[in-house]
Design a protein around this motif. Structure first.
Motif, PDB file in Angstrom:
ATOM      1  N   LEU A  62       0.827  -1.202   0.000  1.00 49.95           N
ATOM      2  CA  LEU A  62       0.000   0.000   0.000  1.00 49.95           C
ATOM      3  C   LEU A  62       0.861   1.251   0.000  1.00 49.95           C
ATOM      4  O   LEU A  62       0.540   2.241  -0.681  1.00 49.95           O
ATOM      5  CB  LEU A  62      -0.931  -0.005   1.218  1.00 49.95           C
ATOM      6  CG  LEU A  62      -2.096  -0.992   1.165  1.00 49.95           C
ATOM      7  CD1 LEU A  62      -2.856  -0.994   2.490  1.00 49.95           C
ATOM      8  CD2 LEU A  62      -3.038  -0.649   0.014  1.00 49.95           C
ATOM      9  N   ASN A  63       1.961   1.231   0.751  1.00 46.86           N
ATOM     10  CA  ASN A  63       2.859   2.389   0.774  1.00 46.86           C
ATOM     11  C   ASN A  63       3.452   2.658  -0.611  1.00 46.86           C
ATOM     12  O   ASN A  63       3.594   3.815  -1.026  1.00 46.86           O
ATOM     13  CB  ASN A  63       3.971   2.170   1.797  1.00 46.86           C
ATOM     14  CG  ASN A  63       3.496   2.309   3.225  1.00 46.86           C
ATOM     15  OD1 ASN A  63       2.462   2.930   3.489  1.00 46.86           O
ATOM     16  ND2 ASN A  63       4.225   1.737   4.160  1.00 46.86           N
ATOM     17  N   ASN A  64       3.805   1.588  -1.321  1.00 50.14           N
ATOM     18  CA  ASN A  64       4.334   1.766  -2.675  1.00 50.14           C
ATOM     19  C   ASN A  64       3.270   2.340  -3.608  1.00 50.14           C
ATOM     20  O   ASN A  64       3.572   3.188  -4.458  1.00 50.14           O
ATOM     21  CB  ASN A  64       4.843   0.429  -3.223  1.00 50.14           C
ATOM     22  CG  ASN A  64       6.163   0.011  -2.611  1.00 50.14           C
ATOM     23  OD1 ASN A  64       7.023   0.838  -2.357  1.00 50.14           O
ATOM     24  ND2 ASN A  64       6.332  -1.273  -2.368  1.00 50.14           N
ATOM     25  N   SER A  65       2.036   1.878  -3.455  1.00 47.90           N
ATOM     26  CA  SER A  65       0.953   2.399  -4.296  1.00 47.90           C
ATOM     27  C   SER A  65       0.663   3.865  -3.969  1.00 47.90           C
ATOM     28  O   SER A  65       0.417   4.676  -4.871  1.00 47.90           O
ATOM     29  CB  SER A  65      -0.313   1.556  -4.114  1.00 47.90           C
ATOM     30  OG  SER A  65      -0.098   0.237  -4.588  1.00 47.90           O
ATOM     31  N   ILE A  66       0.716   4.199  -2.679  1.00 45.53           N
ATOM     32  CA  ILE A  66       0.546   5.605  -2.297  1.00 45.53           C
ATOM     33  C   ILE A  66       1.687   6.444  -2.864  1.00 45.53           C
ATOM     34  O   ILE A  66       1.482   7.563  -3.343  1.00 45.53           O
ATOM     35  CB  ILE A  66       0.484   5.736  -0.754  1.00 45.53           C
ATOM     36  CG1 ILE A  66      -0.803   5.096  -0.232  1.00 45.53           C
ATOM     37  CG2 ILE A  66       0.570   7.200  -0.326  1.00 45.53           C
ATOM     38  CD1 ILE A  66      -0.860   4.984   1.276  1.00 45.53           C
ATOM     39  N   GLY A  67       2.906   5.869  -2.827  1.00 46.60           N
ATOM     40  CA  GLY A  67       4.048   6.569  -3.395  1.00 46.60           C
ATOM     41  C   GLY A  67       3.875   6.830  -4.877  1.00 46.60           C
ATOM     42  O   GLY A  67       4.209   7.914  -5.377  1.00 46.60           O
ATOM     43  N   LEU A  68       3.328   5.854  -5.604  1.00 45.53           N
ATOM     44  CA  LEU A  68       3.073   6.041  -7.033  1.00 45.53           C
ATOM     45  C   LEU A  68       2.038   7.138  -7.253  1.00 45.53           C
ATOM     46  O   LEU A  68       2.180   7.974  -8.159  1.00 45.53           O
ATOM     47  CB  LEU A  68       2.595   4.730  -7.654  1.00 45.53           C
ATOM     48  CG  LEU A  68       2.279   4.771  -9.154  1.00 45.53           C
ATOM     49  CD1 LEU A  68       3.491   5.203  -9.961  1.00 45.53           C
ATOM     50  CD2 LEU A  68       1.785   3.396  -9.630  1.00 45.53           C
ATOM     51  N   PHE A  69       1.011   7.165  -6.408  1.00 44.98           N
ATOM     52  CA  PHE A  69      -0.007   8.215  -6.516  1.00 44.98           C
ATOM     53  C   PHE A  69       0.603   9.590  -6.259  1.00 44.98           C
ATOM     54  O   PHE A  69       0.297  10.560  -6.978  1.00 44.98           O
ATOM     55  CB  PHE A  69      -1.137   7.947  -5.517  1.00 44.98           C
ATOM     56  CG  PHE A  69      -2.190   9.021  -5.489  1.00 44.98           C
ATOM     57  CD1 PHE A  69      -3.096   9.145  -6.521  1.00 44.98           C
ATOM     58  CD2 PHE A  69      -2.256   9.909  -4.426  1.00 44.98           C
ATOM     59  CE1 PHE A  69      -4.070  10.143  -6.507  1.00 44.98           C
ATOM     60  CE2 PHE A  69      -3.221  10.910  -4.400  1.00 44.98           C
ATOM     61  CZ  PHE A  69      -4.124  11.028  -5.437  1.00 44.98           C
ATOM     62  N   MET A  70       1.489   9.699  -5.268  1.00 42.52           N
ATOM     63  CA  MET A  70       2.145  10.972  -4.985  1.00 42.52           C
ATOM     64  C   MET A  70       3.029  11.408  -6.147  1.00 42.52           C
ATOM     65  O   MET A  70       3.116  12.598  -6.465  1.00 42.52           O
ATOM     66  CB  MET A  70       2.959  10.861  -3.702  1.00 42.52           C
ATOM     67  CG  MET A  70       2.152  10.541  -2.457  1.00 42.52           C
ATOM     68  SD  MET A  70       0.862  11.760  -2.109  1.00 42.52           S
ATOM     69  CE  MET A  70       1.854  13.193  -1.691  1.00 42.52           C
ATOM     70  N   ILE A  71       3.678  10.437  -6.791  1.00 39.36           N
ATOM     71  CA  ILE A  71       4.503  10.752  -7.953  1.00 39.36           C
ATOM     72  C   ILE A  71       3.629  11.310  -9.080  1.00 39.36           C
ATOM     73  O   ILE A  71       4.015  12.266  -9.773  1.00 39.36           O
ATOM     74  CB  ILE A  71       5.256   9.502  -8.439  1.00 39.36           C
ATOM     75  CG1 ILE A  71       6.361   9.119  -7.452  1.00 39.36           C
ATOM     76  CG2 ILE A  71       5.825   9.702  -9.837  1.00 39.36           C
ATOM     77  CD1 ILE A  71       7.478  10.121  -7.354  1.00 39.36           C
ATOM     78  N   ILE A  72       2.449  10.732  -9.266  1.00 39.47           N
ATOM     79  CA  ILE A  72       1.537  11.214 -10.304  1.00 39.47           C
ATOM     80  C   ILE A  72       1.127  12.656 -10.014  1.00 39.47           C
ATOM     81  O   ILE A  72       1.030  13.494 -10.926  1.00 39.47           O
ATOM     82  CB  ILE A  72       0.322  10.287 -10.420  1.00 39.47           C
ATOM     83  CG1 ILE A  72       0.761   8.919 -10.962  1.00 39.47           C
ATOM     84  CG2 ILE A  72      -0.752  10.896 -11.323  1.00 39.47           C
ATOM     85  CD1 ILE A  72      -0.321   7.868 -10.949  1.00 39.47           C
ATOM     86  N   LEU A  73       0.897  12.983  -8.742  1.00 42.68           N
ATOM     87  CA  LEU A  73       0.584  14.367  -8.382  1.00 42.68           C
ATOM     88  C   LEU A  73       1.763  15.293  -8.702  1.00 42.68           C
ATOM     89  O   LEU A  73       1.572  16.409  -9.209  1.00 42.68           O
ATOM     90  CB  LEU A  73       0.238  14.459  -6.893  1.00 42.68           C
ATOM     91  CG  LEU A  73      -1.070  13.800  -6.445  1.00 42.68           C
ATOM     92  CD1 LEU A  73      -1.257  13.993  -4.946  1.00 42.68           C
ATOM     93  CD2 LEU A  73      -2.260  14.376  -7.204  1.00 42.68           C
ATOM     94  N   LEU A  74       2.983  14.821  -8.412  1.00 42.57           N
ATOM     95  CA  LEU A  74       4.170  15.616  -8.718  1.00 42.57           C
ATOM     96  C   LEU A  74       4.330  15.806 -10.224  1.00 42.57           C
ATOM     97  O   LEU A  74       4.748  16.879 -10.684  1.00 42.57           O
ATOM     98  CB  LEU A  74       5.406  14.942  -8.115  1.00 42.57           C
ATOM     99  CG  LEU A  74       6.730  15.709  -8.193  1.00 42.57           C
ATOM    100  CD1 LEU A  74       6.594  17.085  -7.552  1.00 42.57           C
ATOM    101  CD2 LEU A  74       7.835  14.918  -7.520  1.00 42.57           C
ATOM    102  N   VAL A  75       4.007  14.767 -10.988  1.00 44.11           N
ATOM    103  CA  VAL A  75       4.018  14.890 -12.450  1.00 44.11           C
ATOM    104  C   VAL A  75       3.064  16.008 -12.887  1.00 44.11           C
ATOM    105  O   VAL A  75       3.384  16.809 -13.783  1.00 44.11           O
ATOM    106  CB  VAL A  75       3.621  13.550 -13.106  1.00 44.11           C
ATOM    107  CG1 VAL A  75       3.216  13.745 -14.560  1.00 44.11           C
ATOM    108  CG2 VAL A  75       4.779  12.553 -13.013  1.00 44.11           C
ATOM    109  N   GLY A  76       1.899  16.082 -12.265  1.00 43.73           N
ATOM    110  CA  GLY A  76       0.949  17.133 -12.591  1.00 43.73           C
ATOM    111  C   GLY A  76       1.508  18.521 -12.308  1.00 43.73           C
ATOM    112  O   GLY A  76       1.301  19.460 -13.092  1.00 43.73           O
ATOM    113  N   ILE A  77       2.225  18.662 -11.198  1.00 46.69           N
ATOM    114  CA  ILE A  77       2.835  19.951 -10.860  1.00 46.69           C
ATOM    115  C   ILE A  77       3.877  20.343 -11.901  1.00 46.69           C
ATOM    116  O   ILE A  77       3.918  21.493 -12.372  1.00 46.69           O
ATOM    117  CB  ILE A  77       3.462  19.890  -9.453  1.00 46.69           C
ATOM    118  CG1 ILE A  77       2.367  19.738  -8.396  1.00 46.69           C
ATOM    119  CG2 ILE A  77       4.304  21.135  -9.178  1.00 46.69           C
ATOM    120  CD1 ILE A  77       2.893  19.493  -6.989  1.00 46.69           C
TER     121      ILE A  77
END
Length: 335
Positions: free
Chosen positions: A57-72
């Motif tokens: 779950l932590n890795n999946s959350i990390g991937l989601f955070m990366i996607i948000l950073l990609v948006g920025i």
């Protein structure tokens, strides 16, 4: 949301490669949980006792955070044209031969590093030092640290760079020249600030003495530049990524660039290959751990056409100064 942004999102969600990648991620996550019902059998002290489902779950959350950073980053770069990396690579036949040659060479260097490191230091030479991310299993000697930095720096960065420059490729063809240095600097600064803010939540450089921060931080920056930052930048994002862009469609090339990053880490110090079961678990957790940062590195390079952006913004300072200065201070006995 602008019409252009909406059109880009619609185009993205229609890509089969996106849904295939998501399916593979879900399958790997499920496999990690099923194979490790009694715990993860890898040498990762800082994660000892954490249930596998929590790690997944932590890795999946990390991937989601990366996607948000990609948006920025996409927002910061919204006014600049996207570079065509395929134009920086040679024609398809040469690109394919160079890509295969690089992968064979990289596999030999990584495997040889594991054997050489185990023979001389009791642990293989990988792209990260023992203790990076998951805690150290032992204190490494200064000789082991210096050998690690020199081996990776020479064989995964310096020699490939010199060979491709000798073959006539310019700095721009190798994604090593900025087309918009002001925007690149802005992206680097924002990504560093976000990364450093994130690292403040855990063990970091600010828990060391002032002398350790100054001396250890400088040495950590230098050693990690040689041992992992520049090798990754040159091998994957300067040389391979333009060739991926020539060989595949843009979405597939982007994902192949993202997956190449974890594949370069299959011999991390915490991996085990003494049985088929341990090998399978090692490969699965390498992919789950390193695909999200590989995704970010690939995006930064595709969007800016400048491999230096990912290295300075998303590698050299955070985590290798913010977090890994503690490792260098310990291994080099800096008081």
């Amino acid at each position: 949301m602008t019409g252009l942004a909406a059109a880009r999102i619609r185009h993205l969600v229609r890509q089969p490669s996106l849904w295939i990648a998501l399916l593979i991620w879900c399958l790997l996550s499920a496999a990690a949980i099923l194979l490790c019902r009694d715990g993860v059998p890898l040498d990762r002290p800082e994660l000892a006792g954490i249930p596998p489902v929590t790690e997944v779950l932590n890795n999946s959350i990390g991937l989601f955070m990366i996607i948000l950073l990609v948006g920025i980053v996409a927002f910061l770069a919204r006014r600049r044209a996207s570079p065509n990396l395929a134009e920086r690579a040679p024609e398809r036949g040469i690109a394919l031969r160079e890509t295969v040659a690089m992968w064979i060479y990289g596999a030999v260097v990584l495997f040889a590093g594991r054997i050489i490191g185990q023979h001389f230091f009791g642990e293989g030479i990988a792209l990260h030092l023992n203790g990076c991310l998951f805690g150290a299993t032992h204190v490494q000697s200064p000789a082991a640290v210096y050998t690690w930095a020199a081996y990776n720096g020479i064989f995964l960065a310096l020699l490939p760079y010199l060979i491709f420059r000798w073959r006539g490729y310019s700095l721009q063809a190798l994604n090593l020249r900025s087309a918009n240095w002001k925007n690149d600097a802005l992206i680097i600064a924002v990504v560093i600030l976000i990364g450093c803010a994130y690292e403040l939540a855990g063990p970091n450089i600010f828990q060391l003495t002032a002398h350790q921060q100054l001396v250890g931080g400088a040495l950590s920056l230098l050693l990690h530049l040689c041992g992992t930052d520049i090798p990754i930048m040159v091998f994957i994002y300067a040389i391979l990524l333009p060739r991926y862009a020539r060989l595949f469609s843009p979405p597939v090339a982007f994902l192949v660039g993202a997956v190449t990053y974890p594949l370069m880490h299959v011999f991390e110090p915490w991996t085990r290959y003494d049985s088929p079961y341990h090998a399978a678990v090692s490969v699965i957790f390498v992919l789950l751990t390193f695909f999200p940062p590989g995704f970010m590195k690939s995006f930064l390079t595709f969007r800016t056409g400048n491999a230096w952006v990912h290295m300075w913004g998303f590698h050299a300072i955070t985590p290798h100064v913010m977090v890994d200065t503690r490792l260098i201070v310990r291994d080099l006995n800096i008081h």
